[in-house]
Scaffold this active site. Structure first.
Site, PDB file in Angstrom:
ATOM      1  CG  MET A   1     -11.399 -22.769  54.734  1.00  0.00           C
ATOM      2  SD  MET A   1     -10.862 -23.101  56.625  1.00  0.00           S
ATOM      3  CE  MET A   1     -10.935 -25.209  55.645  1.00  0.00           C
ATOM      4  N   GLY A  52     -19.979 -28.047  56.339  1.00  0.00           N
ATOM      5  CA  GLY A  52     -18.465 -26.776  55.563  1.00  0.00           C
ATOM      6  C   GLY A  52     -17.952 -26.497  56.000  1.00  0.00           C
ATOM      7  CB  CYS A  53     -15.766 -23.461  56.188  1.00  0.00           C
ATOM      8  SG  CYS A  53     -14.101 -22.890  56.482  1.00  0.00           S
ATOM      9  CG  PHE A  54     -13.260 -25.826  60.236  1.00  0.00           C
ATOM     10  CD1 PHE A  54     -12.886 -25.407  59.981  1.00  0.00           C
ATOM     11  CD2 PHE A  54     -13.000 -27.168  61.090  1.00  0.00           C
ATOM     12  CE1 PHE A  54     -11.276 -25.435  59.841  1.00  0.00           C
ATOM     13  CE2 PHE A  54     -11.844 -27.933  60.508  1.00  0.00           C
ATOM     14  CZ  PHE A  54     -10.733 -27.118  60.145  1.00  0.00           C
ATOM     15  CD1 TRP A  55     -11.679 -21.584  60.035  1.00  0.00           C
ATOM     16  CD2 TRP A  55     -11.887 -20.363  58.297  1.00  0.00           C
ATOM     17  NE1 TRP A  55     -10.685 -22.173  59.258  1.00  0.00           N
ATOM     18  CE2 TRP A  55     -10.726 -21.220  58.779  1.00  0.00           C
ATOM     19  CE3 TRP A  55     -12.064 -19.115  57.352  1.00  0.00           C
ATOM     20  CZ2 TRP A  55      -9.153 -20.946  57.628  1.00  0.00           C
ATOM     21  CZ3 TRP A  55     -10.932 -19.185  56.642  1.00  0.00           C
ATOM     22  CH2 TRP A  55      -9.315 -19.841  56.336  1.00  0.00           C
TER      23      TRP A  55
END
Length: 221
Positions: A1, A52-55
């Site tokens: 991200m 990893g990226c929380f999105w």
């Protein structure tokens, strides 16, 4: 991200990444169901998972039947350092994580772990996920009860014994509080469907979940 955000000044690079990402595919890894689970009880239960990226993690678990809410945030560090700017320094011990509130009579904790390992992230990547590197992107489970901890340990052992992945699983079981991330990170996938990072990395992951777990997926909105 953060890798992609750093490229915001480079429009051509972003367009190239988005175009490449639109052609990516991700498939759920076929995994056995867990032999142990947390018993269903009245009311809701909570899971906290980092991968990893929380999105993308948020986007996948929002698709699961029985999930009431998903909150992006930070786990493993202190409240004083639970901000995006500080976590980005990779010196806070936080991991980007999601808090999942779910109905255990619809979806169980062990089933969420199966989705977590199968498609929500890659549990063989150490301190990274895809283009993102650093310990804040580590694979970690933050059990919210002793029973969750026992189920998580047992499932890790089960997957390891089954050689479910071609590389060792590096997921850690950790303790620590969860702190919600800033408002602009919440429901980022839903609010920014054409964002280059979402197109390149998260839409393929959501598609992989829906194809691999049709019985668990909510009907399309």
């Amino acid at each position: 991200m953060r890798t992609l955000i750093a490229l915001l000044a480079g429009g051509a690079a972003l367009l190239g990444l988005a175009a490449a990402g639109s052609a990516r595919t991700e498939r759920a890894v076929p995994l056995p169901a867990a032999r142990q689970d947390v018993p269903a009880a009245s009311g809701t239960q909570t899971a906290v998972l980092a991968g990893g990226c929380f999105w993308g993690m948020e986007a996948v678990f929002e698709q699961v039947k029985g999930v009431k809410s998903v909150t992006a945030g930070y786990a493993g560090g202190t409240q004083a350092t639970a901000s995006y700017d500080q976590v980005s320094t990779e010196a806070t011990h936080h991991a980007e994580a999601v808090k999942i509130v779910f109905d255990p009579h619809v979806v169980s904790y062990a089933t969420l772990l199966r989705v977590y390992f199968s498609i929500a992230h890659d549990p063989t990547e150490l301190n990274r996920q895809g283009p993102d590197t650093g310990p804040s992107y580590r694979s970690a489970i933050f059990p919210q009860s002793p029973r969750q901890a026992a189920v998580a340990r047992a499932y890790l052992a089960q997957l390891g014994a089954a050689h479910a992945f071609s590389a060792p699983i590096v997921t850690r079981i950790e303790t620590g509080s969860f702190y919600p991330a800033e408002a602009y990170h919440q429901r980022f996938y839903d609010r920014n469907p054409t964002h280059p990072y979402i197109v390149a990395w998260d839409k393929p992951k959501v598609a992989g979940f829906r194809a691999g777990f049709p019985q668990l997926a909510r009907p399309p909105a």
